[in-house]
Write an enzyme that holds these catalytic residues in place. Structure first.
Site, PDB file in Angstrom:
ATOM      1  N   ARG A  93      42.434  51.754  41.096  1.00 22.94           N
ATOM      2  CA  ARG A  93      40.998  51.218  42.677  1.00 22.94           C
ATOM      3  C   ARG A  93      41.136  49.975  42.608  1.00 22.94           C
ATOM      4  O   ARG A  93      41.301  49.033  41.330  1.00 22.94           O
ATOM      5  CB  ARG A  93      39.993  52.118  42.189  1.00 22.94           C
ATOM      6  CG  ARG A  93      39.328  51.233  43.469  1.00 22.94           C
ATOM      7  CD  ARG A  93      37.989  51.561  42.894  1.00 22.94           C
ATOM      8  NE  ARG A  93      36.470  50.390  42.404  1.00 22.94           N
ATOM      9  CZ  ARG A  93      35.361  50.076  42.707  1.00 22.94           C
ATOM     10  NH1 ARG A  93      34.879  50.738  42.747  1.00 22.94           N
ATOM     11  NH2 ARG A  93      35.225  48.870  42.044  1.00 22.94           N
ATOM     12  N   CYS A  95      39.125  46.140  44.282  1.00 24.35           N
ATOM     13  CA  CYS A  95      38.339  46.032  45.629  1.00 24.35           C
ATOM     14  C   CYS A  95      38.016  44.506  45.594  1.00 24.35           C
ATOM     15  O   CYS A  95      38.236  43.246  44.360  1.00 24.35           O
ATOM     16  CB  CYS A  95      36.908  46.041  44.503  1.00 24.35           C
ATOM     17  SG  CYS A  95      35.605  45.830  45.768  1.00 24.35           S
TER      18      CYS A  95
END
Length: 116
Positions: A93, A95
């Site tokens: 991930r 962000c």
């Protein structure tokens, strides 16, 4: 080598499948007048729906990129995210803080997943 596109629009396909991998176009919330918690929750509901249509599920997500209008919303977004991701199945991930397509949008996600 086949590429399957689903829900094809003028600018993008919502789902693209290739060689056992599923690519979802960027997903945003269902109601942009809501706060970051609700925007994140309904955005992830849309991801669930698209993954199901594509023959996958959140336990098969390989990678997710989240875009936040402001990093001030990072903790609130993560609270929803952490409850949504199945234990032991956290994807790779990233962000980042980003300018959004519309000013009222607070969060967007792009997902890559494996077929079941």
């Amino acid at each position: 080598m086949t590429i399957e596109r689903q829900q094809i629009g003028q600018r993008m396909s919502r789902i693209v499948k290739h060689n056992g991998t599923i690519y979802l176009c960027g997903q945003v919330c269902k109601d942009a007048t809501q706060d970051i918690t609700e925007q994140t929750r309904t955005m992830l509901e849309k991801v669930d729906e698209l993954l199901q249509q594509a023959g996958s599920g959140r336990e098969h997500i390989l990678s997710a990129t989240l875009y936040l209008k402001t990093m001030a919303d990072f903790a609130a977004m993560n609270a929803v995210w952490d409850a949504w991701v199945p234990e032991g199945h956290a994807p790779a991930r990233a962000c980042v803080e980003a300018a959004m397509a519309r000013p009222e949008l607070l969060v967007e996600i792009s997902v890559i997943a494996a077929e079941r």
